[in-house]
Design an enzyme around this catalytic site. Structure first.
Site, PDB file in Angstrom:
ATOM      1  N   GLY A  53      42.602  49.741  36.949  1.00  0.00           N
ATOM      2  CA  GLY A  53      43.247  48.952  35.900  1.00  0.00           C
ATOM      3  C   GLY A  53      42.906  49.378  34.489  1.00  0.00           C
TER       4      GLY A  53
ATOM      5  N   ASP B 223      51.427  46.785  32.493  1.00  0.00           N
ATOM      6  CA  ASP B 223      50.582  46.526  33.669  1.00  0.00           C
ATOM      7  C   ASP B 223      49.165  46.174  33.211  1.00  0.00           C
ATOM      8  OD1 ASP B 223      50.476  46.129  36.403  1.00  0.00           O
ATOM      9  OD2 ASP B 223      49.729  48.144  36.821  1.00  0.00           O
TER      10      ASP B 223
ATOM     11  N   ASN C  59      47.003  37.442  40.760  1.00  0.00           N
ATOM     12  CA  ASN C  59      45.729  37.969  41.242  1.00  0.00           C
ATOM     13  C   ASN C  59      44.519  37.294  40.597  1.00  0.00           C
ATOM     14  OD1 ASN C  59      46.551  39.186  38.813  1.00  0.00           O
ATOM     15  ND2 ASN C  59      45.206  40.931  39.126  1.00  0.00           N
TER      16      ASN C  59
END
Length: 417
Positions: free
Chosen positions: A325, A306, A96
């Site tokens: 996030g 993550d 990403n």
């Protein structure tokens, strides 16, 4: 690289010295000797640390660094330094960035940027071109360049036929397809878990159903194609149940859970703190308990931080508009130790390696050195000073954690903070 580790307790079930406190002699990047006491006539660097424990190097299956394109969030260099100081000797990098990592050249670029670091970067290639979900990317070419899996980070594969073709095509070269578990038509504009708290806070809900429909669909496709599937960051009790049933059928499926989805529930959202805005969203206590049980019985194969750095301009805004996030590398070990024994934590941080094609290096004589060094007994409060990342968007700030990471020895380099 030569060194002598003194009085280290080995935490490695595959080592001949598991649970023993020993000295470890390292010569030319390999373990030359392990014994209760080893002298140092060659004056190698000695590593003596309080309550020192060592394990095989840890692995994280989902990190984002931003570079290229979002260097203000994080660079590859600083991201790898952060991973090293957090105990990770290998990390899988999501695609990403801008441009999206979707070609042979892109994989080669990030690997070259990551060379000569203690932590090994393993690139994940985008599944579709520009991660737009329309056409498959150059999967085989990226595999030849070193991609370890294929994933449009946090973007579900909306077209089931595309998912089917990806699973079939990648099986020709043992490629690992990752499918984000979310049905966007069900999610809609939801930003938090659809439950009593979303109603109280006036925030649109993202129901468990959105995840579970996608998981069920992907498992049907996997059974049909006989492919190889990884489902990243599941978050609901029903997802655990569905994957447990799939594994009982001997389907080639693995899955992970983000550490923050084990620790936090949607009860923490009362102050609209955007560091808790993550995807999938924080769920309920019952979901957390099911996820923890899934890790204990082996249904869930691995944990991930993550790790997703987001700059302050995209977090210090209204909750609806904040980006999803949290960073998680620095807090991973300490957070997991509040839930599991040290032995189980080390297993969770290492057992995902084989799924991503990483060779394990047990702590035995003759093996390549790939070690994480830590003290499992230190307690502390996680704060901004604990963060090495350029971005500071951590959901764990203010949390009481247990366990201090000293660093790693890997790739012929020693990183001790």
């Amino acid at each position: 690289m030569n060194a002598l580790i003194k009085s280290a307790t080995v935490v490695d079930s595959k080592s001949d010295f598991h649970n023993e406190t020993v000295d470890i002699l390292i010569e030319k990047g390999r373990i030359a000797k392990i014994s209760k006491r080893i002298s140092n006539p060659n004056n190698y660097r000695e590593i003596k640390l309080d309550n020192l424990h060592v394990s095989q190097g840890w692995f994280d299956s989902s990190v984002s660094f931003g570079e290229p394109g979002f260097e203000e969030r994080e660079t590859i260099e600083n991201g790898l330094k952060t991973a090293s100081k957090s105990g990770f000797t290998s990390v899988a990098l999501n695609a990403n960035s801008y441009p999206v990592i979707d070609s042979y050249a892109d994989i080669t670029f990030v690997k070259s940027k990551a060379s000569n670091h203690a932590t090994t970067l393993l690139p994940i290639g985008a599944l579709t071109k520009e991660s737009k979900g329309i056409d498959l990317a150059e999967l085989y070419d990226m595999s030849n360049a070193g991609a370890v899996a294929f994933y449009d980070y946090q973007k579900p594969i909306g077209n089931p036929n595309l998912a089917k073709i990806a699973l079939q095509y990648a099986s020709n070269f043992d490629g690992l397809i990752c499918s984000f578990p979310q049905e966007t038509k069900i999610t809609g504009a939801g930003v938090v878990n659809e439950h009593i708290n979303s109603t109280k806070l006036g925030l649109k809900g993202n129901p468990n159903l959105a995840e579970e429909l996608q998981v069920a669909r992907d498992l049907f496709l996997l059974e049909y194609t006989e492919g190889k599937l990884h489902i990243p960051t599941i978050s609901t009790a029903k997802s655990v149940e569905l994957i447990r049933e799939a594994k009982a059928k001997k389907l080639d499926v693995s899955c992970s859970v983000a550490i923050h989805n084990l620790i936090f529930t949607d009860d923490v959202l009362s102050d609209f703190e955007t560091n808790y805005k993550v995807l999938p969203p924080l769920r309920t206590k019952q979901d957390c308990e099911a996820l923890i049980e899934g890790l204990k019985d082996g249904t869930i194969d691995m944990v991930t931080t993550d790790h997703n750095p987001i700059d302050i301009e995209d977090k210090k805004v209204e909750f609806d508009f904040a980006k999803y996030g949290t960073i998680g590398l620095e807090s991973a070990f300490g957070a997991l130790q509040t839930l599991f024994t040290t032995k189980k934590v080390i297993a969770l941080l290492t057992q995902g390696k084989s799924r991503f094609g990483i060779e394990e290096n047990p702590i035995n004589v003759g093996e390549i050195v790939d070690l994480t060094l830590f003290n499992p007994n230190t307690s502390y409060t996680f704060s901004n000073s604990s963060i090495t990342s350029k971005s500071k968007n951590s959901a764990f700030i203010g949390q009481n954690l247990k366990g201090l990471v000293y660093g790693i020895i890997s790739n012929n380099k020693i990183v001790i903070k």
